[in-house]
Design an enzyme around this catalytic site. Structure first.
Site, mmCIF file in Angstrom:
data_model
loop_
_atom_site.group_PDB
_atom_site.id
_atom_site.type_symbol
_atom_site.label_atom_id
_atom_site.label_comp_id
_atom_site.label_asym_id
_atom_site.label_seq_id
_atom_site.Cartn_x
_atom_site.Cartn_y
_atom_site.Cartn_z
ATOM 1 N N GLU A 430 -4.409 -14.746 -13.760
ATOM 2 C CA GLU A 430 -3.707 -15.556 -12.498
ATOM 3 C C GLU A 430 -4.111 -15.440 -11.092
ATOM 4 O O GLU A 430 -3.391 -15.748 -10.619
ATOM 5 C CB GLU A 430 -2.234 -16.123 -13.238
ATOM 6 C CG GLU A 430 -2.474 -17.174 -14.839
ATOM 7 C CD GLU A 430 -0.931 -17.790 -15.020
ATOM 8 O OE1 GLU A 430 -0.378 -18.195 -14.248
ATOM 9 O OE2 GLU A 430 -1.271 -18.014 -16.477
HETATM 10 C C1 LIG Z 1 -4.258 -10.562 -21.636
HETATM 11 C C2 LIG Z 1 -5.684 -11.244 -20.812
HETATM 12 C C3 LIG Z 1 -5.346 -12.597 -20.921
HETATM 13 C C4 LIG Z 1 -6.548 -13.071 -20.236
HETATM 14 N N1 LIG Z 1 -7.003 -15.182 -20.287
HETATM 15 C C5 LIG Z 1 -7.291 -15.471 -19.819
HETATM 16 C C6 LIG Z 1 -7.682 -16.576 -19.861
HETATM 17 O O1 LIG Z 1 -7.330 -17.213 -20.719
HETATM 18 N N2 LIG Z 1 -8.777 -17.603 -19.583
HETATM 19 C C7 LIG Z 1 -9.768 -16.937 -18.192
HETATM 20 O O2 LIG Z 1 -10.664 -17.300 -17.980
HETATM 21 N N3 LIG Z 1 -9.310 -15.393 -17.738
HETATM 22 C C8 LIG Z 1 -8.617 -14.810 -18.587
HETATM 23 N N4 LIG Z 1 -8.509 -13.644 -18.822
HETATM 24 C C9 LIG Z 1 -8.376 -12.909 -17.263
HETATM 25 C C10 LIG Z 1 -8.196 -12.705 -16.286
HETATM 26 O O3 LIG Z 1 -7.820 -14.143 -15.721
HETATM 27 C C11 LIG Z 1 -8.910 -11.881 -14.781
HETATM 28 O O4 LIG Z 1 -8.956 -10.588 -15.928
HETATM 29 C C12 LIG Z 1 -8.673 -11.490 -13.548
HETATM 30 O O5 LIG Z 1 -9.058 -12.611 -13.021
HETATM 31 C C13 LIG Z 1 -9.334 -10.563 -13.613
HETATM 32 O O6 LIG Z 1 -10.544 -10.232 -13.961
HETATM 33 P P1 LIG Z 1 -11.719 -8.821 -14.050
HETATM 34 O O7 LIG Z 1 -10.675 -8.165 -15.436
HETATM 35 O O8 LIG Z 1 -12.390 -8.626 -14.428
HETATM 36 O O9 LIG Z 1 -11.225 -7.623 -13.011
HETATM 37 P P2 LIG Z 1 -12.320 -7.744 -11.594
HETATM 38 O O10 LIG Z 1 -12.096 -8.412 -10.767
HETATM 39 O O11 LIG Z 1 -12.881 -6.381 -12.395
HETATM 40 O O12 LIG Z 1 -10.724 -6.717 -10.544
HETATM 41 C C14 LIG Z 1 -10.964 -5.474 -11.224
HETATM 42 C C15 LIG Z 1 -10.480 -4.671 -9.893
HETATM 43 O O13 LIG Z 1 -11.029 -4.809 -8.627
HETATM 44 C C16 LIG Z 1 -9.707 -5.548 -7.920
HETATM 45 N N5 LIG Z 1 -10.674 -6.576 -7.014
HETATM 46 C C17 LIG Z 1 -11.628 -7.330 -7.601
HETATM 47 N N6 LIG Z 1 -11.986 -8.253 -6.300
HETATM 48 C C18 LIG Z 1 -11.741 -7.655 -5.428
HETATM 49 C C19 LIG Z 1 -11.407 -7.932 -3.791
HETATM 50 N N7 LIG Z 1 -12.479 -8.872 -3.316
HETATM 51 N N8 LIG Z 1 -11.450 -6.858 -3.194
HETATM 52 C C20 LIG Z 1 -9.626 -6.180 -3.868
HETATM 53 N N9 LIG Z 1 -10.138 -5.703 -4.653
HETATM 54 C C21 LIG Z 1 -11.034 -6.068 -6.060
HETATM 55 C C22 LIG Z 1 -8.916 -6.405 -8.888
HETATM 56 O O14 LIG Z 1 -7.769 -6.769 -7.957
HETATM 57 C C23 LIG Z 1 -9.101 -5.765 -9.703
HETATM 58 O O15 LIG Z 1 -7.384 -5.207 -9.521
HETATM 59 C C24 LIG Z 1 -7.339 -13.031 -19.135
HETATM 60 C C25 LIG Z 1 -7.353 -11.544 -19.146
HETATM 61 C C26 LIG Z 1 -6.294 -11.032 -19.676
HETATM 62 C C27 LIG Z 1 -5.989 -9.135 -20.111
#
Ligand SMILES: Cc1cc2nc3c(=O)[nH]c(=O)nc-3n(C[C@H](O)[C@H](O)[C@H](O)COP(=O)(O)OP(=O)(O)OC[C@H]3O[C@@H](n4cnc5c(N)ncnc54)[C@H](O)[C@@H]3O)c2cc1C
Length: 641
Positions: A430
């Site tokens: 979120e």
């Molecule tokens: C248990 C669980 C339930 C979920 N449920 C849903 C759901 O129902 N629907 C859905 O659509 N998604 C869902 N998600 C996905 C969740 O919203 C994403 O994990 C989240 O948006 C982060 O994306 P990512 O994991 O790909 O991390 P990434 O975007 O790859 O980021 C990796 C790291 O880099 C950091 N980062 C990324 N961009 C930047 C930036 N510009 N500047 C600085 N730091 C940055 C992030 O904060 C993080 O620490 C779920 C995830 C989990 C683990």
């Protein structure tokens, strides 16, 4: 209005930022308490007297929360769900009977029609027993079909979908993809209109879709054809309600996590999935805006659940700290133990305060709560992690031992380690902590961008720039002078030391606004790349806002003769003040440059991982029906009679 300057960014970076900018809400009826904060204006008008839940609404909430608590006490076993990795069917049936799948859906569409505050109270009640079940309810209602359709759906969509989801047809929200996490602009799932214009055809893969394994309806975000804006192609993301039983939908995998073991979370593939044109939510290209607006309220689940959980955690830790004797004294009487007890208890008050405040504003309606909701989410997801870790330390070896194991050897079982594992994800989803910092930093800069943005905008004409310069020349000297002059706000009527802290917050708000302004002037548009600087500025703002709210809440309580939270507030204010002082120091003296240089070397010395193919597997438990009335969830319910 001018947005941020994009010319120092790569094409991909600029594109992502443009998509994010296009999705910002611009029209609100009232000003935001927090937005004015970053411009140096500490106005307690919106927080004192502290907004409380309406008496009538509270009575309704008390009754239903008691019913939910009794049901959960009897049927909802978090430890069993953790062991078995699934939520039992009797919970779905019971929740459906209680109407918990449509808490905020209006009564005319088959829901309970409850307020945001009561919705959060119910979620927190369920969360106390089982976080996976709470996550199911929250993904279904906060981001799944109910909220976007309630806010943006047509009357036909409301009539068609809301009664279904209120009845217990589970919904999910699919935005994230293997290569599109925090940056939705990079999504590749696409929706194309059929030649006859009657259907959208969706292709792509969605990752981590909570409830995806059992959902009957999924809100899917997909790219629709680019729109030409000022001669340039702009990416468009649109939102659709998709019947999860449609042909071409395949659950490839059920994802499992370090916590939330009962989550029905899926990797889903969409191959030529046909979606009726009338299932588009809002307008074409408005998908991300819909998702972000929905999340304004949706984000308030985490703070509410964290606040309620931490209250119980605090009570438990107090009893434990009194019971456990080491070195001839109860561990709560050693100064280290005492500090932990104070931190957990006062932290709980702080989380409850920001959560109650943001929910009260959401219930008032028409108020810009973007920043308050993001602040509540950021603050609570970080703090609850810290408080749970503190509680585990206070428990020693027992903190690391599982609830089951403790019980089996005859000890009091308290699922703190499970709660810690469950809570970890709050800092990621979120809007991750880092993304919340960026979001709040963007909003913090908004006042300045509105005033002076066109000076940095290469698309602005010479006359625009000249007018802006004139405007800035008239505004900034007075604005800056006001920030330098001592304030004569005294907060009469506030008990000491609350009044003293409010004066201190007022002066630090001016200092914060000056610090932000100095960096804007000195670093210019590249400030956007100084994330650690912006993070500190945001964190100072968050601490000051929570301090201000805690002082206002406790004074409101004192006004009606309650002093139960006074000492907690004084502890919180003092400890937060020390953190703010430290953050101000770090703004000027830090190791950011060294970190940048070191990480550049580190990144240059390794090769990235190879891109991996997603294997074309199929989740074995998936059952496909043909129409919604035979949805998987209702089959479960029907079997139970
Ligand atoms: C248990 C669980 C339930 C979920 N449920 C849903 C759901 O129902 N629907 C859905 O659509 N998604 C869902 N998600 C996905 C969740 O919203 C994403 O994990 C989240 O948006 C982060 O994306 P990512 O994991 O790909 O991390 P990434 O975007 O790859 O980021 C990796 C790291 O880099 C950091 N980062 C990324 N961009 C930047 C930036 N510009 N500047 C600085 N730091 C940055 C992030 O904060 C993080 O620490 C779920 C995830 C989990 C683990």
């Amino acid at each position: 209005m001018s947005g941020p300057d994009l010319k120092h960014l790569s094409e991909k970076e600029a594109e992502s930022l443009e998509v994010a900018e296009d999705s910002r809400e611009l029209k609100w009826k009232s000003k935001s308490f927090m937005a004015s904060f970053f411009m140096g204006d500490f106005d307690i008008g919106l927080s004192y007297p502290f907004p409380e839940q309406d008496e009538e609404d509270k009575k309704i909430g008390d009754v239903i929360c008691k019913v939910v608590e009794d049901f959960c006490q009897e049927h909802l076993d978090g430890a069993q769900i953790e062991r078995e990795g699934a939520i039992p069917a009797k919970i779905f049936k019971g929740f459906a009977e209680l109407g918990l799948f449509g808490i905020k859906i209006q009564k005319e569409y088959g829901g309970l029609g409850l307020s945001q505050t009561n919705y959060i109270r119910i979620l927190s009640t369920v969360g106390y027993f089982c976080n996976s079940t709470q996550a199911l309810l929250s993904a279904h209602q906060s981001i799944g079909v109910p909220q976007p359709i309630k806010l943006f759906g047509t009357e036909e969509q409301k009539k068609k979908f809301l009664p279904l989801v209120a009845k217990g047809h589970i919904s999910a929200f699919a935005l994230t993809e293997p290569n599109a996490g925090s940056d939705p602009a990079s999504m590749t799932t696409e929706a194309k209109l059929s030649e006859d214009g009657k259907n959208w055809i969706i292709n792509g893969v969605k990752l981590w879709c909570t409830n995806g394994v059992i959902a009957d309806l999924i809100v899917v975000m997909a790219r629709t054809p680019d729109k030409i804006v000022k001669g340039k192609a702009r990416k468009q993301i649109s939102a659709f309600v998709v019947d999860a039983r449609s042909e071409g939908i395949k659950i490839l995998h059920q994802c499992r996590f370090m916590g939330l073991k009962g989550l029905e979370n899926a990797l889903i593939k969409f191959t030529n999935v046909v979606v009726p044109a009338e299932n588009l939510i809002g307008a074409e290209g408005k998908g991300l805006k819909i998702a972000l607006t929905t999340l304004n309220d949706g984000r308030l689940g985490i703070p509410g659940v964290a606040a309620k959980g931490s209250k119980l955690l605090s009570e438990y830790c107090q009893r434990w700290a009194k019971t456990r004797v080491q070195w001839g004294k109860a561990i709560g009487e050693h100064e280290e133990g005492a500090d932990k007890l104070a931190r957990i208890d006062a932290g709980s008050l702080a989380m409850e305060t920001i959560s109650n405040y943001a929910n009260a504003l959401a219930d008032k309606g028409g108020i810009d709560i973007r920043m308050e909701a993001a602040t509540a989410k950021l603050f609570s997801s970080e703090l609850i992690w810290d408080l749970l870790d503190t509680a585990i330390q206070l428990r020693g070896g027992r903190g690391y031992e599982t609830e089951d194991s403790l019980k089996k050897r005859g000890e009091q079982g308290m699922p703190i380690e499970r709660a810690l594992r469950d809570a970890r994800v709050n800092r990621i989803l979120e809007g991750s902590t880092e993304v919340m910092h960026l979001f709040l930093a963007r909003e913090a800069l908004d006042g300045h961008l509105k005033m002076a943005g066109s000076l940095f905008d290469k698309r602005a004409s010479f006359s625009d720039k000249f007018l802006t310069l004139l405007k800035c020349g008239l505004y900034y000297p007075f604005w800056y002078l006001k920030l330098l002059l001592p304030s004569f706000k005294f907060y009469f009527g506030f008990k000491s030391p609350l009044s003293r802290y409010l004066r201190w917050i007022n002066s630090r708000t001016s200092k914060l606004a000056r610090a932000l302004f100095h960096r804007m002037v000195l670093i210019g548009p590249k400030l956007e790349k100084r994330q650690l600087t912006l993070t500190r500025i945001v964190d100072i703002g968050v601490e000051l806002v929570v301090m201000g709210l805690v002082a206002c809440r406790v004074q409101t309580e004192l006004d009606r003769g309650e002093d139960k939270n006074f000492k907690k507030a004084v502890y919180w204010l003092k400890s937060a003040r020390l953190r703010v002082d430290e953050l101000f120091r770090e703004l000027n003296n830090n190791s950011d440059k060294e970190a940048r240089e070191l990480s550049q070397d580190l990144l240059n010395s390794v090769a990235p991982f190879e891109e991996n193919e997603i294997p074309d597997i199929s989740h074995p438990n998936r059952e496909f029906g043909s129409d919604l009335s035979l949805g998987k969830q209702s089959e479960r319910l029907n079997k139970l009679g």
